[in-house]
Write an enzyme that holds these catalytic residues in place. Structure first.
Site, PDB file in Angstrom:
ATOM      1  N   ILE A  17       0.505  -1.246  -0.143  1.00 45.10           N
ATOM      2  CA  ILE A  17      -0.310  -0.094   0.371  1.00 45.10           C
ATOM      3  C   ILE A  17       1.062   1.227   0.288  1.00 45.10           C
ATOM      4  O   ILE A  17       1.428   1.641   1.021  1.00 45.10           O
ATOM      5  CB  ILE A  17      -0.966  -0.190   1.079  1.00 45.10           C
ATOM      6  CG1 ILE A  17      -1.355  -1.655   1.877  1.00 45.10           C
ATOM      7  CG2 ILE A  17      -2.161   1.324   1.748  1.00 45.10           C
ATOM      8  CD1 ILE A  17      -2.641  -1.159   2.564  1.00 45.10           C
ATOM      9  N   THR A  18       1.408   2.236  -0.922  1.00 47.31           N
ATOM     10  CA  THR A  18      -0.574   2.060  -2.570  1.00 47.31           C
ATOM     11  C   THR A  18       0.067   1.216  -3.125  1.00 47.31           C
ATOM     12  O   THR A  18       1.440   1.602  -3.835  1.00 47.31           O
ATOM     13  CB  THR A  18      -0.965   3.201  -2.521  1.00 47.31           C
ATOM     14  OG1 THR A  18       0.061   3.996  -2.758  1.00 47.31           O
ATOM     15  CG2 THR A  18      -1.417   3.895  -1.295  1.00 47.31           C
TER      16      THR A  18
ATOM     17  N   VAL B 119       2.420   3.880  -5.994  1.00 46.70           N
ATOM     18  CA  VAL B 119       3.905   4.226  -4.915  1.00 46.70           C
ATOM     19  C   VAL B 119       4.936   3.286  -4.542  1.00 46.70           C
ATOM     20  O   VAL B 119       5.742   3.047  -4.888  1.00 46.70           O
ATOM     21  CB  VAL B 119       4.018   5.453  -3.800  1.00 46.70           C
ATOM     22  CG1 VAL B 119       4.802   5.616  -3.108  1.00 46.70           C
ATOM     23  CG2 VAL B 119       2.911   6.338  -4.119  1.00 46.70           C
ATOM     24  N   CYS B 120       4.385   3.105  -2.979  1.00 47.21           N
ATOM     25  CA  CYS B 120       4.906   1.844  -2.578  1.00 47.21           C
ATOM     26  C   CYS B 120       5.385   0.165  -3.425  1.00 47.21           C
ATOM     27  O   CYS B 120       6.475  -0.139  -3.749  1.00 47.21           O
ATOM     28  CB  CYS B 120       4.542   1.560  -1.311  1.00 47.21           C
ATOM     29  SG  CYS B 120       4.213   2.303  -0.096  1.00 47.21           S
ATOM     30  N   THR B 121       4.219  -0.555  -3.940  1.00 42.31           N
ATOM     31  CA  THR B 121       4.479  -2.031  -5.201  1.00 42.31           C
ATOM     32  C   THR B 121       5.214  -0.669  -6.375  1.00 42.31           C
ATOM     33  O   THR B 121       5.967  -1.879  -6.211  1.00 42.31           O
ATOM     34  CB  THR B 121       3.407  -1.678  -4.802  1.00 42.31           C
ATOM     35  OG1 THR B 121       1.741  -2.102  -3.843  1.00 42.31           O
ATOM     36  CG2 THR B 121       3.192  -3.452  -5.858  1.00 42.31           C
TER      37      THR B 121
END
Length: 242
Positions: free
Chosen positions: A135-136, A139-141
């Protein structure tokens, strides 16, 4: 006429690019002996940003993602982003699954790969295939998936365990990852690819109870079959259906 030709040229360029990409990427199988599972920023505060999913379904999805590591005895690396603030920690259910796994508490890096301790933990696992969800999604993934691809890793993004604020943002983020060679896959796809054969270990004996808990739509297929065998009765109208 000129504008029409420009549109046609643009469409053909896109189509040829997609075809070239699809033709150039073979079917790569997940190998449970060469796979690392990442639990990326699936934090209790960030959970509230996952609005492209039904909240109850998404909770089950992220817990199931983490539990893949237990089923196939995969190395697992956990990481959080600024967990002392509103992002919060990982759910206790996940932490209790892996009390001895590396937990990298990033204090500022948005892309987990920018954190030296995280890079060290991933490299120490010695695996070339990495399953991620976070998450999110945008961004993160996505940031980590692209960074891992740039480092030469094969990346499987569990699309059911990543979440973001809108379906549009999810879709364009998945397109961005796919264009970089990230494999967009479901929970069931990951499990079946790691298992490969119901006669393996883990196989039906281990996987069916796991699916019953984390993917009940298939668990109830097994339950229905078991109930029919146990009951052993065919009612009127059923005999001609099989």
């Amino acid at each position: 006429m000129k504008s029409f030709l420009a549109i046609v040229t643009a469409v053909l360029t896109i189509v040829s690019g997609v075809c070239a990409r699809n033709n150039g990427v073979p079917f790569e199988r997940l190998d449970k002996n060469d796979t690392l599972l990442l639990v990326l920023d699936l934090q209790v505060g960030l959970y509230n940003l996952a609005r492209d999913w039904d909240p109850t379904l998404y909770y089950n999805n992220l817990i199931a993602h983490a539990a893949i590591g237990q089923l196939f005895d995969l190395p697992v690396v956990l990481t959080t982003s600024a967990q002392q603030g509103p992002n919060g920690p990982l759910p206790k259910e996940i932490l209790e699954m892996y009390p001895d796994a590396p937990l990298i508490e990033r204090q500022g890096e948005v892309d987990a790969w920018d954190n030296a301790e995280f890079r060290k933990a991933v490299r120490a696992a010695g695996k070339s295939q990495i399953i991620i969800a976070g998450i999110t999604t945008d961004v993160c993934t996505t940031f980590l998936a692209l960074s891992l691809r740039a480092e030469g890793y094969s990346v499987w993004a569990n699309v059911e365990a990543s979440g973001t604020t809108t379906e549009l943002i999810r879709d364009v983020s998945n397109m961005r990852m796919e264009a970089a060679g990230v494999k967009l896959v479901s929970l069931f796809s990951i499990v079946c690819d790691l298992m490969r054969d119901w006669r393996n270990t883990p196989g039906s004996k281990e996987v069916l109870p796991w699916l019953n808990k984390y993917y009940p739509i298939y668990g109830f297929v097994a339950r229905g079959h078991a109930a029919a065998i146990d009951n052993g009765t065919i009612i009127a109208g059923e005999a001609g259906l099989v």
